[in-house]
Design a protein around this motif. Structure first.
Motif, PDB file in Angstrom:
ATOM      1  N   ALA A 150       5.040 -10.023  -3.411  1.00  0.00           N
ATOM      2  CA  ALA A 150       5.440 -10.314  -2.035  1.00  0.00           C
ATOM      3  C   ALA A 150       4.251 -10.546  -1.111  1.00  0.00           C
ATOM      4  O   ALA A 150       4.406 -10.647   0.101  1.00  0.00           O
ATOM      5  CB  ALA A 150       6.304  -9.178  -1.489  1.00  0.00           C
ATOM      6  N   GLY A 151       3.057 -10.618  -1.675  1.00  0.00           N
ATOM      7  CA  GLY A 151       1.868 -10.817  -0.860  1.00  0.00           C
ATOM      8  C   GLY A 151       1.243  -9.492  -0.473  1.00  0.00           C
ATOM      9  O   GLY A 151       1.732  -8.422  -0.841  1.00  0.00           O
ATOM     10  N   PRO A 152       0.138  -9.549   0.266  1.00  0.00           N
ATOM     11  CA  PRO A 152      -0.593  -8.325   0.579  1.00  0.00           C
ATOM     12  C   PRO A 152       0.182  -7.406   1.516  1.00  0.00           C
ATOM     13  O   PRO A 152       1.014  -7.850   2.303  1.00  0.00           O
ATOM     14  CB  PRO A 152      -1.868  -8.841   1.250  1.00  0.00           C
ATOM     15  CG  PRO A 152      -1.499 -10.165   1.811  1.00  0.00           C
ATOM     16  CD  PRO A 152      -0.475 -10.738   0.866  1.00  0.00           C
ATOM     17  N   GLY A 153      -0.148  -6.122   1.416  1.00  0.00           N
ATOM     18  CA  GLY A 153       0.427  -5.145   2.323  1.00  0.00           C
ATOM     19  C   GLY A 153      -0.252  -5.211   3.677  1.00  0.00           C
ATOM     20  O   GLY A 153      -1.212  -5.953   3.883  1.00  0.00           O
ATOM     21  N   GLY A 182       2.730  -2.638  -3.503  1.00  0.00           N
ATOM     22  CA  GLY A 182       3.736  -3.700  -3.574  1.00  0.00           C
ATOM     23  C   GLY A 182       4.060  -4.120  -4.999  1.00  0.00           C
ATOM     24  O   GLY A 182       4.332  -5.285  -5.248  1.00  0.00           O
ATOM     25  N   ALA A 183       4.037  -3.196  -5.930  1.00  0.00           N
ATOM     26  CA  ALA A 183       4.352  -3.410  -7.347  1.00  0.00           C
ATOM     27  C   ALA A 183       3.268  -4.139  -8.126  1.00  0.00           C
ATOM     28  O   ALA A 183       3.503  -4.589  -9.232  1.00  0.00           O
ATOM     29  CB  ALA A 183       5.703  -4.131  -7.513  1.00  0.00           C
ATOM     30  N   THR A 184       2.076  -4.223  -7.581  1.00  0.00           N
ATOM     31  CA  THR A 184       0.995  -4.893  -8.281  1.00  0.00           C
ATOM     32  C   THR A 184       0.725  -4.238  -9.650  1.00  0.00           C
ATOM     33  O   THR A 184       0.552  -4.933 -10.650  1.00  0.00           O
ATOM     34  CB  THR A 184      -0.311  -4.882  -7.450  1.00  0.00           C
ATOM     35  OG1 THR A 184      -0.034  -5.504  -6.207  1.00  0.00           O
ATOM     36  CG2 THR A 184      -1.431  -5.618  -8.152  1.00  0.00           C
ATOM     37  N   THR A 185       0.693  -2.932  -9.695  1.00  0.00           N
ATOM     38  CA  THR A 185       0.391  -2.249 -10.953  1.00  0.00           C
ATOM     39  C   THR A 185       1.620  -2.051 -11.823  1.00  0.00           C
ATOM     40  O   THR A 185       1.507  -1.568 -12.939  1.00  0.00           O
ATOM     41  CB  THR A 185      -0.290  -0.876 -10.699  1.00  0.00           C
ATOM     42  OG1 THR A 185       0.554  -0.102  -9.825  1.00  0.00           O
ATOM     43  CG2 THR A 185      -1.650  -1.069 -10.068  1.00  0.00           C
ATOM     44  N   ALA A 186       2.795  -2.445 -11.338  1.00  0.00           N
ATOM     45  CA  ALA A 186       4.020  -2.317 -12.121  1.00  0.00           C
ATOM     46  C   ALA A 186       4.176  -3.446 -13.119  1.00  0.00           C
ATOM     47  O   ALA A 186       5.037  -3.397 -13.985  1.00  0.00           O
ATOM     48  CB  ALA A 186       5.239  -2.277 -11.194  1.00  0.00           C
TER      49      ALA A 186
END
Length: 187
Positions: A150-153, A182-186
């Motif tokens: 979703a892009g940066p926080g 934002g789920a980057t590491t998911a």
């Protein structure tokens, strides 16, 4: 840090909470190409800065001896503090150190009623992110550690997590590393 903590003690009468947010990066380079001066500068700011902050904050927080007071420290790490990424070894190593310092200190002082946690942001809309994107020609597929769907926080996303960890709502959370990414590491 010694002077800052002393100033807090003098003007506020004590120290119950601290947020240690130190972070610089370096130009994207493979490990063997990193200038040793860049390495030391990144480590000195990101890892040594957290060490020296806690070294002076912890005794000040323990000074009153009341284990029922809400006393907490939050250190800002990074998602790159728990996994490697190409082109950013010094930054990643420094943030690994922050996570390790946080978890070790949490164990050291848990019986004193002091909570010490870390927040690991992913990409956040800050000048540091803007510089990193310029360095990679705005190609988010090349962003170290990945880019959130979703892009940066926003900075307030990280601030909300920090405030939660400082609050009594997080009274039993100690030694954790909370990813705000934002789920980057998911993936």
């Amino acid at each position: 840090m010694r002077q800052l903590v002393a100033s807090c003690l003098q003007s506020l009468g004590g120290l119950d909470m601290a947020v240690n947010c130190a972070g610089i990066s370096h130009p994207p380079q493979r490990l063997a190409d990193i200038d040793p001066d860049h390495w030391r500068n990144v480590m000195a700011t990101n890892a040594d800065g957290i060490f020296y902050a806690m070294r002076h904050e912890i005794p000040a927080m323990l000074e009153n001896g009341d284990p029922d007071r809400n006393r907490a420290i939050v250190n800002i790490a990074s998602i790159l503090g728990t996994r490697g990424a190409p082109w950013i070894a010094a930054y990643g190593a420094s943030k690994h150190a922050v996570v390790g310092l946080t978890q070790s200190a949490a164990r050291d002082y848990a019986t004193f009623g002091l909570r010490i946690n870390a927040v690991s942001p992913g990409p956040v809309d800050t000048p540091m992110l803007a510089r990193a994107l310029r360095d990679i020609g705005s190609d988010t597929s090349k962003y170290a550690g990945g880019f959130p769907p979703a892009g940066p926080g926003k900075p307030h996303d990280v601030a909300a997590a920090v405030l939660f960890l400082l609050s009594l709502e997080a009274a039993y959370i100690n030694g954790t590393n909370l990813h705000v990414d934002g789920a980057t590491t998911a993936i």
